[in-house]
Design an enzyme around this catalytic site. Structure first.
Site, PDB file in Angstrom:
ATOM      1  N   PHE A 126     -47.177 -33.009   5.989  1.00 49.46           N
ATOM      2  CA  PHE A 126     -45.986 -33.243   6.873  1.00 49.46           C
ATOM      3  C   PHE A 126     -46.545 -33.866   8.333  1.00 49.46           C
ATOM      4  O   PHE A 126     -45.447 -34.467   8.917  1.00 49.46           O
ATOM      5  CB  PHE A 126     -44.710 -32.344   6.721  1.00 49.46           C
ATOM      6  CG  PHE A 126     -45.391 -31.125   7.800  1.00 49.46           C
ATOM      7  CD1 PHE A 126     -44.740 -31.499   9.076  1.00 49.46           C
ATOM      8  CD2 PHE A 126     -45.776 -29.982   7.460  1.00 49.46           C
ATOM      9  CE1 PHE A 126     -44.951 -30.415  10.184  1.00 49.46           C
ATOM     10  CE2 PHE A 126     -46.016 -28.964   8.335  1.00 49.46           C
ATOM     11  CZ  PHE A 126     -45.781 -29.288   9.707  1.00 49.46           C
ATOM     12  N   LYS A 159     -49.073 -39.489  -2.915  1.00 51.98           N
ATOM     13  CA  LYS A 159     -48.094 -38.416  -3.088  1.00 51.98           C
ATOM     14  C   LYS A 159     -47.721 -38.134  -1.755  1.00 51.98           C
ATOM     15  O   LYS A 159     -48.600 -37.135  -1.159  1.00 51.98           O
ATOM     16  CB  LYS A 159     -48.557 -37.405  -4.014  1.00 51.98           C
ATOM     17  CG  LYS A 159     -47.496 -36.756  -4.795  1.00 51.98           C
ATOM     18  CD  LYS A 159     -46.354 -35.790  -3.753  1.00 51.98           C
ATOM     19  CE  LYS A 159     -47.082 -34.637  -3.115  1.00 51.98           C
ATOM     20  NZ  LYS A 159     -45.804 -34.006  -2.048  1.00 51.98           N
ATOM     21  N   GLU A 168     -43.315 -34.116   0.873  1.00 51.14           N
ATOM     22  CA  GLU A 168     -41.805 -34.085   0.397  1.00 51.14           C
ATOM     23  C   GLU A 168     -41.022 -33.675   1.477  1.00 51.14           C
ATOM     24  O   GLU A 168     -39.778 -33.975   1.498  1.00 51.14           O
ATOM     25  CB  GLU A 168     -41.662 -33.097  -0.747  1.00 51.14           C
ATOM     26  CG  GLU A 168     -41.697 -31.968  -0.511  1.00 51.14           C
ATOM     27  CD  GLU A 168     -43.288 -31.157  -0.598  1.00 51.14           C
ATOM     28  OE1 GLU A 168     -44.218 -31.871  -0.080  1.00 51.14           O
ATOM     29  OE2 GLU A 168     -43.413 -30.020  -0.833  1.00 51.14           O
ATOM     30  N   SER A 218     -53.002 -27.842   4.114  1.00 49.09           N
ATOM     31  CA  SER A 218     -53.458 -26.494   4.302  1.00 49.09           C
ATOM     32  C   SER A 218     -54.445 -25.773   3.391  1.00 49.09           C
ATOM     33  O   SER A 218     -54.898 -26.327   2.477  1.00 49.09           O
ATOM     34  CB  SER A 218     -52.201 -25.401   3.866  1.00 49.09           C
ATOM     35  OG  SER A 218     -51.903 -25.511   2.678  1.00 49.09           O
ATOM     36  N   CYS A 229     -53.492 -30.600  13.007  1.00 48.43           N
ATOM     37  CA  CYS A 229     -54.409 -29.758  12.596  1.00 48.43           C
ATOM     38  C   CYS A 229     -55.717 -29.609  13.730  1.00 48.43           C
ATOM     39  O   CYS A 229     -56.697 -28.894  13.748  1.00 48.43           O
ATOM     40  CB  CYS A 229     -55.172 -30.360  11.297  1.00 48.43           C
ATOM     41  SG  CYS A 229     -55.977 -31.880  11.902  1.00 48.43           S
ATOM     42  N   GLU A 287     -53.654 -19.480  11.013  1.00 53.88           N
ATOM     43  CA  GLU A 287     -53.025 -20.939  11.745  1.00 53.88           C
ATOM     44  C   GLU A 287     -51.720 -20.630  11.709  1.00 53.88           C
ATOM     45  O   GLU A 287     -50.976 -20.580  10.899  1.00 53.88           O
ATOM     46  CB  GLU A 287     -53.638 -21.772  10.895  1.00 53.88           C
ATOM     47  CG  GLU A 287     -53.173 -23.245  11.418  1.00 53.88           C
ATOM     48  CD  GLU A 287     -53.476 -24.543  10.482  1.00 53.88           C
ATOM     49  OE1 GLU A 287     -53.080 -24.559   9.001  1.00 53.88           O
ATOM     50  OE2 GLU A 287     -53.820 -25.635  10.869  1.00 53.88           O
TER      51      GLU A 287
HETATM   52  P1  NAD Z   1     -49.387 -28.303   2.662  1.00 54.38           P
HETATM   53  O1  NAD Z   1     -50.767 -27.702   2.329  1.00 54.38           O
HETATM   54  O2  NAD Z   1     -48.144 -27.265   2.521  1.00 54.38           O
HETATM   55  O3  NAD Z   1     -48.840 -29.632   1.840  1.00 54.38           O
HETATM   56  C1  NAD Z   1     -49.914 -30.676   1.884  1.00 54.38           C
HETATM   57  C2  NAD Z   1     -49.438 -31.296   0.342  1.00 54.38           C
HETATM   58  O4  NAD Z   1     -49.687 -30.287  -0.599  1.00 54.38           O
HETATM   59  C3  NAD Z   1     -48.098 -31.877   0.263  1.00 54.38           C
HETATM   60  O5  NAD Z   1     -48.038 -32.858  -0.167  1.00 54.38           O
HETATM   61  C4  NAD Z   1     -47.414 -30.787  -0.755  1.00 54.38           C
HETATM   62  O6  NAD Z   1     -46.436 -31.189  -1.478  1.00 54.38           O
HETATM   63  C5  NAD Z   1     -48.337 -30.245  -1.402  1.00 54.38           C
HETATM   64  N1  NAD Z   1     -48.414 -28.938  -1.931  1.00 54.38           N
HETATM   65  C6  NAD Z   1     -47.605 -28.031  -1.370  1.00 54.38           C
HETATM   66  N2  NAD Z   1     -47.792 -26.942  -1.976  1.00 54.38           N
HETATM   67  C7  NAD Z   1     -48.574 -26.960  -3.255  1.00 54.38           C
HETATM   68  C8  NAD Z   1     -48.926 -26.153  -4.286  1.00 54.38           C
HETATM   69  N3  NAD Z   1     -48.572 -24.921  -4.307  1.00 54.38           N
HETATM   70  N4  NAD Z   1     -49.736 -26.820  -5.090  1.00 54.38           N
HETATM   71  C9  NAD Z   1     -50.169 -28.201  -4.958  1.00 54.38           C
HETATM   72  N5  NAD Z   1     -49.497 -29.028  -4.054  1.00 54.38           N
HETATM   73  C10 NAD Z   1     -48.913 -28.363  -2.913  1.00 54.38           C
HETATM   74  O7  NAD Z   1     -49.635 -28.544   4.169  1.00 54.38           O
HETATM   75  P2  NAD Z   1     -48.273 -29.002   5.308  1.00 54.38           P
HETATM   76  O8  NAD Z   1     -47.648 -27.658   5.666  1.00 54.38           O
HETATM   77  O9  NAD Z   1     -47.758 -30.163   4.695  1.00 54.38           O
HETATM   78  O10 NAD Z   1     -49.504 -29.567   6.475  1.00 54.38           O
HETATM   79  C11 NAD Z   1     -49.852 -28.682   7.220  1.00 54.38           C
HETATM   80  C12 NAD Z   1     -51.410 -28.323   7.058  1.00 54.38           C
HETATM   81  O11 NAD Z   1     -52.288 -29.431   7.028  1.00 54.38           O
HETATM   82  C13 NAD Z   1     -51.970 -27.375   8.273  1.00 54.38           C
HETATM   83  O12 NAD Z   1     -52.654 -26.363   7.544  1.00 54.38           O
HETATM   84  C14 NAD Z   1     -52.839 -28.428   8.846  1.00 54.38           C
HETATM   85  O13 NAD Z   1     -54.017 -27.696   9.823  1.00 54.38           O
HETATM   86  C15 NAD Z   1     -53.249 -29.144   7.722  1.00 54.38           C
HETATM   87  N6  NAD Z   1     -53.928 -30.588   8.160  1.00 54.38           N
HETATM   88  C16 NAD Z   1     -55.116 -30.646   8.286  1.00 54.38           C
HETATM   89  C17 NAD Z   1     -55.720 -31.795   8.815  1.00 54.38           C
HETATM   90  C18 NAD Z   1     -57.051 -32.092   8.828  1.00 54.38           C
HETATM   91  O14 NAD Z   1     -57.476 -33.258   8.762  1.00 54.38           O
HETATM   92  N7  NAD Z   1     -57.987 -31.105   8.558  1.00 54.38           N
HETATM   93  C19 NAD Z   1     -54.660 -32.807   9.121  1.00 54.38           C
HETATM   94  C20 NAD Z   1     -53.381 -32.567   9.067  1.00 54.38           C
HETATM   95  C21 NAD Z   1     -52.947 -31.590   8.787  1.00 54.38           C
END
Ligand code: NAD
Length: 502
Positions: free
Chosen positions: A154, A178, A181, A231, A286, A386
């Protein structure tokens, strides 16, 4: 279920924007006001299958499209993004919450990758060695893989989708995206512009959803590679599941980024950088600085750091102040819970961002103000997790060596920085620190797209990073050709039963 009067975010399947037939929807909400902006479908398994089938069908023609023709689409695309910058930023701010200025930054950092994709003619190049044996030449082709998929978080709903599909498609692949959401609207605006730029039908497809849709992408045999950003928990799951299904996978994941402050640093510059990098985007980056390690006499800068953080102004992203809300009520509750845990576990709350005074129209928003903990130590929840909110942990060290040891003992390896005027201290830090992206007097060292994003250790799974040279390797298969042509009259040599090239 959501109110059907609210506009639904479309899927993109085979060049058509279509409404999902699902019964499961969730609301896209302005985090500053709780106004419902749209509803996003959890796509059905048939819709996911249709998107993948469209990408598969489009691949044979797209992979043979001349590289110059592919590049020119991205030349046009970068101009369309520039022309629509204000509108993209407004959508992004409404659904994500960051300030308008920062939303433009989000779009801009993605735009830079689109510009890079327009240079694909100089990037997707093989190698050739002439006369590796008598009359034999060896060379490589970097050929596209087929259908690739991207799963995005997000926090950068413009930049991160643009890390993925432009480079994948420029390399000759087709794509299923994808988006998060939680804020899919600006991503869809970017996708519409990509079609306007000339991406043919089926080459780019979009499905919406959450865990079920992600798992379907991980499992589907027609998807050859997956790029994930999000994440650590979900990224680890995606990496394992998709690798098991035989795919190439790259996962950029969570972080705990430390900045070392040496006592010889330029104080004003350093404090400005720390405050900006800790609290900008409400700490939801991140690469945000989430731990400051004050070394030696720099410990005495804590009151000035707190005073500077206190001056930041909070409001809706559209007000374009210093920081906006966090993404959701759940995120706010989690962050506030961690702040309470930090107090219980013995850290000193030097600045508390809870209980803000806000104008009436923002009182329902997910606001948390800049928060600073001093005396933070490994083992405390606020250090181990985090937080992904505007919370800065301040730790202390007597020496640079001690500070480096603290960082290297932390499992994450996304980003780190040192603030110093000493070349020798900076050099030692660059040499000894075990983190993939390092800043010297630069708080958020996200590389520009001619390099690659190179987070390391627990912040990344997979060898190759998004964008830059590494992603060309990620999105292609190297085919090595060894070739000999005979003159018509050549007959010498006889049968060769050895492995040697003769
Ligand atoms: P998230 O992991 O909750 O979601 C990421 C994606 O995974 C979304 O599209 C979501 O729909 C999907 N998803 C969520 N739960 C799932 C599950 N149980 N099974 C399969 N898919 C699932 O992450 P977020 O909260 O949207 O973003 C924040 C996180 O992203 C933070 O941890 C941040 O550090 C990380 N991030 C990392 C970078 C990097 O380059 N290292 C960059 C941006 C964000």
């Amino acid at each position: 279920m959501t109110d059907t009067a609210i506009p639904g975010v479309a899927l993109l399947i085979d060049g058509q924007f279509v409404q999902s037939k699902t019964t499961q929807w969730r609301n896209v909400v302005n985090p500053a006001t709780q106004q419902v902006l749209a509803r996003v479908p959890m796509a059905t398994s048939d819709e996911v299958a249709a998107a993948i089938a469209a990408a598969k069908a489009a691949f044979p023609a797209w992979r043979k499209t001349p590289i110059g023709a592919r590049a020119r689409i991205f030349l046009k695309y970068q101009q369309l993004i520039r022309d629509n910058m204000k509108s993209l930023a407004a959508t992004l701010t409404a659904e994500q919450g960051k300030t308008l200025a920062d939303a433009e930054g989000d779009v801009f950092r993605g735009l830079e990758v689109v510009e890079h994709a327009a240079g694909i003619g100089n990037l997707q190049l093989g190698e050739l060695a002439n006369n590796v044996a008598g009359g034999v030449d060896t060379y490589t082709l970097l050929q596209p893989l087929g259908v690739c998929a991207g799963i995005t978080p997000f926090n950068f709903p413009a930049m991160i989708p643009l890390w993925m599909f432009p480079m994948a498609i420029a390399c000759g692949n087709t794509f299923v995206l994808k988006p998060s959401e939680q804020d899919p609207m600006v991503t869809m605006q970017l996708v519409e512009l990509a079609l306007q730029a000339g991406i043919p039908k089926g080459v780019l497809n979009v499905v919406h959803g959450a865990a079920d849709v992600v798992d379907a992408l991980c499992d589907h045999p027609d998807i050859k590679a997956i790029s994930f950003v999000g994440s650590t928990r979900v990224g680890t799951h995606v990496y394992q599941r998709a690798s098991l299904a035989g795919k190439r996978v790259q996962c950029m994941m969570g972080a705990k980024n430390h900045a070392i402050v040496m006592p010889d640093a330029n104080k004003e510059q350093t404090l400005n950088a720390l405050v900006g990098a800790s609290f900008g985007a409400a700490g939801q980056r991140c690469m945000a600085v989430s731990v400051a390690v004050l070394v030696g006499q720099a410990r005495q800068w804590l009151p000035d750091l707190v005073a500077k953080a206190r001056t930041l102004k909070i409001g809706a992203g559209a007000d374009n102040l210093d920081l906006g809300p966090v993404i959701s009520c759940t995120a706010k509750e989690r962050i506030e819970g961690l702040i309470a845990r930090g107090q219980q576990e013995g850290a000193t709350l030097a600045l508390d961002g809870r209980q803000l005074e806000l104008p009436a129209h923002l009182r329902q928003g997910n606001f948390v103000g800049p928060t600073i903990f001093a005396g933070v130590k490994p083992g405390m929840s606020i250090y181990e997790q985090e937080i992904f909110g505007p919370v800065l942990c301040v730790a202390e060290a007597d020496t640079l060596d001690e500070a480096i040891a603290l960082i290297n003992a932390n499992p994450n390896g996304n980003g780190t920085a040192i603030f110093t005027q000493s070349g020798a201290a900076a050099r030692k830090f660059k040499e000894d620190i075990d983190v993939g992206q390092v800043g010297v007097n630069v708080p958020i060292p996200v590389p520009v797209p001619m390099f690659s994003f190179t987070g390391s250790r627990a912040s990344k799974l997979g060898d190759l990073g998004p964008y830059g040279k590494q992603v060309v390797l990620f999105y292609t298969q190297t085919k090595t050709i060894t070739e000999r042509w005979f003159d018509d009259q050549t007959t010498a040599g006889g049968v060769n039963t050895t492995i040697s090239l003769r």
